[in-house]
Design a protein around this motif. Structure first.
Motif, mmCIF file in Angstrom:
data_model
loop_
_atom_site.group_PDB
_atom_site.id
_atom_site.type_symbol
_atom_site.label_atom_id
_atom_site.label_comp_id
_atom_site.label_asym_id
_atom_site.label_seq_id
_atom_site.Cartn_x
_atom_site.Cartn_y
_atom_site.Cartn_z
ATOM 1 N N ALA A 154 0.511 8.464 3.775
ATOM 2 C CA ALA A 154 1.116 9.773 3.546
ATOM 3 C C ALA A 154 0.578 10.380 2.253
ATOM 4 N N TRP A 155 0.380 9.541 1.241
ATOM 5 C CA TRP A 155 -0.158 10.028 -0.042
ATOM 6 C C TRP A 155 -1.569 10.575 0.161
ATOM 7 N N LEU A 156 -2.400 9.833 0.861
ATOM 8 C CA LEU A 156 -3.775 10.267 1.106
ATOM 9 C C LEU A 156 -3.813 11.533 1.948
ATOM 10 N N THR A 157 -2.913 11.627 2.925
ATOM 11 C CA THR A 157 -2.853 12.837 3.758
ATOM 12 C C THR A 157 -2.512 14.052 2.917
ATOM 13 N N THR A 158 -1.534 13.898 2.042
ATOM 14 C CA THR A 158 -1.127 15.003 1.180
ATOM 15 C C THR A 158 -2.280 15.447 0.283
ATOM 16 N N VAL A 160 -6.738 19.163 -1.000
ATOM 17 C CA VAL A 160 -8.145 19.375 -1.322
ATOM 18 C C VAL A 160 -8.748 20.359 -0.319
ATOM 19 N N CYS A 161 -8.411 20.183 0.958
ATOM 20 C CA CYS A 161 -8.922 21.086 1.995
ATOM 21 C C CYS A 161 -8.406 22.512 1.806
ATOM 22 N N LEU A 197 2.394 21.262 1.815
ATOM 23 C CA LEU A 197 2.062 22.633 1.436
ATOM 24 C C LEU A 197 2.866 23.138 0.240
ATOM 25 N N GLY A 198 3.911 22.412 -0.119
ATOM 26 C CA GLY A 198 4.740 22.865 -1.225
ATOM 27 C C GLY A 198 5.571 24.082 -0.865
#
Length: 300
Positions: free
Chosen positions: A58-62, A67-68, A154-155
């Motif tokens: 989940a951390w890496l996905t976020t 970054v994208c 997305l915040g």
């Protein structure tokens, strides 16, 4: 030598992350850079902080998604100055990568699943979305992330993310991938190839929708028609005239492009053009011809 029991779980996320990032960005090269940046940030963290992360995936996905988002924001400005038309980077079938590398373990195709969400028509519509719409839509509608998780990435609030995905869905509209049988699509592309090789204008016109559009992407590095060619007869005459005249020694091949039947032009042992097609029934409505050599590296 001891092995970190969490290492395989972390590195095992790369396939999923690359699949996400390619759909976010429409470029395998940029997707791999974004994923690599996410891993760089992970390994830059002290071990204590890594162990405090409840779900490394989940951390890496976020991180990769954010970054994208940044890349998408800057890409809009870059594409305004892009020479000619910009088309997403086409992907070959897995067997094409294997033939080129001879090493299945090194195949980029192992990292991207060629399903309907990488259909070229689908990717082109994604390009019309805002970065936030695109990320929300792909995370929720394609990869089935709940809006609560999308919100964290997305915040924004889950309600706001729901609205973003709904707006993106409206943009998709009638541009969803053609549900027709694969055999039928292949037959149309095969007939198109034969008509093109024979310079048969009437046959080409018969295979094209009257309002068909052809877009070529040369990126200013190779010759390509700078503006869309619209209309069945105009496209047919362009392809059979000076603009589409094949170079002696050029070979036209039927290949899978982003999971759909397409055509590849090869000259001197290299791929010089990759063409993807959009169909409605048995008529071709769109042709996307990628000639920019920087987008054809994985085909060579």
């Amino acid at each position: 030598m001891t092995t970190d029991p969490d290492l395989s779980a972390v590195t095992g996320e790369r396939t999923r992350l690359t699949n996400l990032a390619y759909r976010f960005l429409g470029s395998l090269a940029e997707a791999e850079d974004a994923v690599q940046e996410a891993y760089t940030r992970w390994y830059a963290m002290p071990r204590q902080k890594q162990e405090a992360v409840e779900s490394p995936g989940a951390w890496l996905t976020t991180v990769a998604s954010r970054v994208c988002l940044d890349v998408l924001g800057s890409a809009r400005a870059r594409r305004e100055s892009y020479v000619g038309q910009w088309v997403p980077e086409p992907l070959p079938d897995r067997t094409e990568w294997m033939n080129a590398t001879g090493d299945a373990g090194a195949d980029p195709a192992d990292r991207v699943t060629l399903d309907e969400s990488v259909d070229m028509a689908f990717l082109v519509v994604l390009e019309t979305m805002t970065p936030a719409e695109r990320v929300a839509f792909i995370l929720h509608d394609v990869f089935r992330y709940p809006f609560a998780e999308v919100a964290g990435i997305l915040g924004r609030t889950p309600a706001a993310c729901r609205q973003l995905a709904a707006s993106a869905r409206r943009r998709i509209g009638t541009a969803s991938p053609d549900p027709g049988p694969a055999a039928g699509r292949s037959a149309v592309i095969r007939d198109f190839k034969r008509a093109w090789e024979a310079k048969d204008v009437a046959a080409l016109v018969g295979l094209l929708d009257p309002g068909a559009t052809m877009i070529a992407d040369g990126g200013g590095l190779v010759s390509a028609v700078p503006h869309p060619v619209v209309g069945a007869e105009r496209i047919a005459r362009y392809l059979t005239g000076t603009g589409g005249r094949s170079t002696p020694g050029m070979t036209l091949l039927e290949r899978t492009v982003n999971g759909r039947p397409g055509l590849v032009a090869r000259f001197g042992g290299s791929t010089v053009t990759v063409a993807a097609f959009g169909l409605t029934g048995d008529r071709i409505t769109h042709i996307w011809a990628v000639r920019n050599p920087e987008k054809l590296r994985i085909w060579n």
